[in-house]
Write a protein that holds these residues in place. Structure first.
Motif, PDB file in Angstrom:
ATOM      1  N   SER A  33       0.745  -1.166   0.164  1.00 32.15           N
ATOM      2  CA  SER A  33       0.151  -0.041  -0.028  1.00 32.15           C
ATOM      3  C   SER A  33       0.949   1.303  -0.050  1.00 32.15           C
ATOM      4  CB  SER A  33      -0.735   0.147   1.307  1.00 32.15           C
ATOM      5  OG  SER A  33      -1.729  -1.083   1.185  1.00 32.15           O
ATOM      6  N   VAL A  52      -0.029   2.142 -10.076  1.00 33.88           N
ATOM      7  CA  VAL A  52      -0.815   3.408  -9.807  1.00 33.88           C
ATOM      8  C   VAL A  52      -1.248   3.840 -11.211  1.00 33.88           C
ATOM      9  CG1 VAL A  52      -1.261   5.593  -8.769  1.00 33.88           C
ATOM     10  CG2 VAL A  52       0.118   3.825  -7.531  1.00 33.88           C
ATOM     11  N   ARG A  74      -8.030  11.588 -10.288  1.00 35.13           N
ATOM     12  CA  ARG A  74      -7.581  10.759  -9.407  1.00 35.13           C
ATOM     13  C   ARG A  74      -6.728   9.879  -9.528  1.00 35.13           C
ATOM     14  NH1 ARG A  74     -12.014   6.849  -9.286  1.00 35.13           N
ATOM     15  NH2 ARG A  74     -12.643   7.263 -11.566  1.00 35.13           N
ATOM     16  N   VAL A  76      -5.588   5.562  -9.247  1.00 32.77           N
ATOM     17  CA  VAL A  76      -6.205   4.269  -8.900  1.00 32.77           C
ATOM     18  C   VAL A  76      -5.285   3.331  -8.982  1.00 32.77           C
ATOM     19  CG1 VAL A  76      -8.774   5.069  -9.710  1.00 32.77           C
ATOM     20  CG2 VAL A  76      -6.958   3.996 -11.022  1.00 32.77           C
TER      21      VAL A  76
ATOM     22  N   LYS B  80      -9.676  -5.787  -6.831  1.00 34.33           N
ATOM     23  CA  LYS B  80     -10.427  -4.742  -6.660  1.00 34.33           C
ATOM     24  C   LYS B  80      -9.877  -3.991  -5.398  1.00 34.33           C
ATOM     25  CE  LYS B  80     -15.131  -3.091  -7.002  1.00 34.33           C
ATOM     26  NZ  LYS B  80     -15.684  -2.699  -5.620  1.00 34.33           N
ATOM     27  N   ALA B  81      -9.362  -2.839  -5.478  1.00 36.38           N
ATOM     28  CA  ALA B  81      -8.661  -2.149  -4.454  1.00 36.38           C
ATOM     29  C   ALA B  81      -9.908  -1.729  -3.451  1.00 36.38           C
ATOM     30  CB  ALA B  81      -7.882  -1.122  -4.952  1.00 36.38           C
ATOM     31  N   ASN B  83     -11.835   0.648  -0.720  1.00 37.96           N
ATOM     32  CA  ASN B  83     -12.055   2.049  -0.587  1.00 37.96           C
ATOM     33  C   ASN B  83     -10.954   2.841   0.108  1.00 37.96           C
ATOM     34  OD1 ASN B  83     -14.280   2.127  -2.526  1.00 37.96           O
ATOM     35  ND2 ASN B  83     -15.761   1.908  -0.586  1.00 37.96           N
ATOM     36  N   LYS B  86      -7.942   3.072  -1.826  1.00 34.81           N
ATOM     37  CA  LYS B  86      -8.206   4.106  -3.032  1.00 34.81           C
ATOM     38  C   LYS B  86      -8.115   5.445  -2.278  1.00 34.81           C
ATOM     39  CE  LYS B  86     -11.705   1.687  -5.082  1.00 34.81           C
ATOM     40  NZ  LYS B  86     -13.012   1.659  -6.019  1.00 34.81           N
ATOM     41  N   ASN B  90      -5.536   9.069  -2.594  1.00 40.24           N
ATOM     42  CA  ASN B  90      -6.221  10.511  -3.074  1.00 40.24           C
ATOM     43  C   ASN B  90      -6.484  11.248  -1.752  1.00 40.24           C
ATOM     44  OD1 ASN B  90      -6.790  10.233  -6.024  1.00 40.24           O
ATOM     45  ND2 ASN B  90      -7.409   8.317  -5.330  1.00 40.24           N
TER      46      ASN B  90
END
Lengths: 95, 101
Positions: A33, A52, A74, A76, B80-81, B83, B86, B90
């Motif tokens: 992450s 990313v 953004r 992702v 699928k990341a 939330n 994600k 951001n």
């Protein structure tokens, strides 16, 4: 399958404690992450690549009202499955 | 960053040996891979989930010759990341919530 299932399986097979395995699994996910947050990518041979992607701002619609709303630019996280894993899964369990 | 560097970083913080950490990391990947092969999904809270989607067979064209060819039905693994992840990518968009997990 959840993290707990994975930890249990690995602890059983390695003889390491669930605590040790659990911390390792947590840090593994946390390090990936962090790499992504920093904009880096990670390639794991035979598994896939985490990276990313930048998405530009675009206009979308509120499906209820029909109003146009801007979706801001953004970043992702994406995972590209390795060809090897993709090919192995592709031919499996066709329904 | 390579897997080896990742293993080293993790081992530094857990006190588990690099060798054992390497084994555990490989087993995490094996577990996820095997689940996908079994058509199972793997949910990792706060990170994301790995799933398999079924694609129906479809008719496509060979772009070189123009011949139509049948692309067979297949299973496609995807990630699928969460939330949470994600959102961390951001930080300024806090509260922008796209739904789902």
């Amino acid at each position: 399958m959840t993290k707990a299932d994975i930890v249990e399986d690995i602890a059983q097979k390695t003889g390491l404690t669930k605590k040790e395995v659990g911390e390792t699994v947590d840090l593994f996910l946390e390090e990936i992450s962090k790499l992504l947050v920093d904009g880096h990518h990670l390639e794991i041979r035979g598994f896939g690549t985490f990276k990313v992607k930048e998405r530009k701002e675009r206009m979308a619609r509120n499906p209820r009202t029909g109003d146009a709303v801007p979706v801001p630019a953004r970043r992702v996280p994406v995972f590209k499955v390795s060809k090897m894993l993709k090919d192995r899964v592709a031919t499996n369990h066709i329904m | 960053m390579t897997k080896a560097e990742l293993v080293e970083r993790i081992a530094d913080r857990t006190g588990v040996s690099k060798k054992d950490t390497g084994v555990v990391v490989n087993m995490i990947l094996d577990n996820i891979g095997q689940a996908l092969l079994d058509g199972d999904k793997v949910e990792l809270r706060g990170f994301g989930s790995f799933k398999v989607k079924s694609r129906r067979s479809r008719l496509a064209r060979n772009p070189r010759t123009g011949d139509s060819v049948t692309v067979p039905a297949k299973q496609v693994p995807y990630f699928k990341a969460s939330n949470e992840l994600k959102g961390r990518l951001n930080p300024d968009a806090a509260g922008e919530g796209d739904s789902g997990d």
